[in-house]
Design an enzyme around this catalytic site. Structure first.
Site, short mmCIF file in Angstrom:
data_model
loop_
_atom_site.label_atom_id
_atom_site.label_comp_id
_atom_site.label_asym_id
_atom_site.label_seq_id
_atom_site.Cartn_x
_atom_site.Cartn_y
_atom_site.Cartn_z
CB CYS A 152 -0.91 -0.05 1.22
SG CYS A 152 -1.78 1.48 1.56
CB CYS A 202 0.31 1.84 4.14
SG CYS A 202 -1.35 1.17 4.01
#
Length: 193
Positions: free
Chosen positions: A116, A119
Site C-alpha cells: 500500500c 500506508c
C-alpha cells in the site's frame, strides 16, 4: 511510415563549420576556422541539475578545445533521516487482546499492508505522533496481510485505516492517508475525555 520519416528534419547542435575551397592554383584545399556558438545542455549529478556551457573550436581534424562552465541548482533534497524516530511496534492477532483491548490508556492502531503506497506515506506521521504522545497514548501497527482475523473482526476493507480504542472499545476510525493535523486532533479529543 517512410513518408513521415522523410518529412522530419532534425537540427544538429554542433555542425563542423568547415568551409573547404579549392583554388585553381593549388590542389590542397584551404580551411577557414569559425567559432561555434555555445550550446547549453542539462546535466544531472546526483540530486543536482545544471546547465553546462559547452564551447568548441573546430578545425579540420585537429585541436578541439572544450570549456564547460557549471552552475547548479538543487532539484530535490533528501529528507533528514538522522533524527531518532520512534518505531511503532507491529502487532499480531495473538497479541491483540492484551496490547489493545486490555490497555489502561487509549490506543491508536494503524491497519496497513506492505503493498500500500498511502500506508508508506502515513507511517512517518504515526511514528512522529507516537513520539509526541508517548506515555499518554499507545501506538501499534497491524499488517492486514499477516493478521487477517483482526482486520476482518473490525471490518477493515481499505488501508490505511486508523482506529482508536479506549477502554477496550472502538471509539473512532479514520480511513485513508490523512494529514498529521487530522490524526492529532482526533488523539487530543480522546485525551480530554
Amino acid at each position: 511510415m517512410a513518408s513521415l520519416l522523410d518529412s522530419v528534419t532534425v537540427t544538429r547542435v554542433f555542425s563542423l563549420p568547415i568551409a573547404a575551397s579549392v583554388s585553381s592554383s593549388s590542389a590542397a584545399p584551404s580551411v577557414s576556422r569559425r567559432r561555434i556558438s555555445p550550446a547549453r545542455f542539462l546535466e544531472f549529478r546526483g540530486l543536482k541539475s545544471s546547465r553546462s556551457l559547452v564551447t568548441q573550436s573546430a578545425s579540420l581534424g585537429a585541436n578541439r578545445r572544450t570549456r564547460i562552465a557549471r552552475g547548479g541548482r538543487i532539484a530535490c533534497e533528501a529528507q533528514d533521516t538522522t533524527a531518532a524516530a520512534v518505531e511503532v511496534p507491529n502487532l499480531s492477532d495473538s497479541e491483540w487482546q492484551t496490547k489493545v483491548l486490555e490497555s489502561d490508556v487509549p490506543v491508536l492502531v494503524e491497519f496497513w499492508a506492505p503493498w500500500c503506497g498511502p500506508c508508506r506515506m502515513i507511517h512517518p506521521i504515526v511514528d512522529q505522533l507516537a513520539k509526541d504522545f508517548a506515555g499518554k497514548f499507545k501506538f501499534y501497527k497491524i499488517n492486514t496481510d499477516e493478521s487477517p482475523n483482526t482486520a476482518n473482526r473490525y471490518g477493515i476493507r481499505s488501508v490505511p485505516t486508523v482506529i482508536i480504542f479506549k477502554g477496550g472499545e472502538k471509539k473512532d476510525s479514520i480511513i485513508g492517508a490523512v494529514p498529521r493535523e487530522t490524526l492529532e486532533k482526533t488523539i487530543e479529543r480522546f485525551l480530554v475525555e
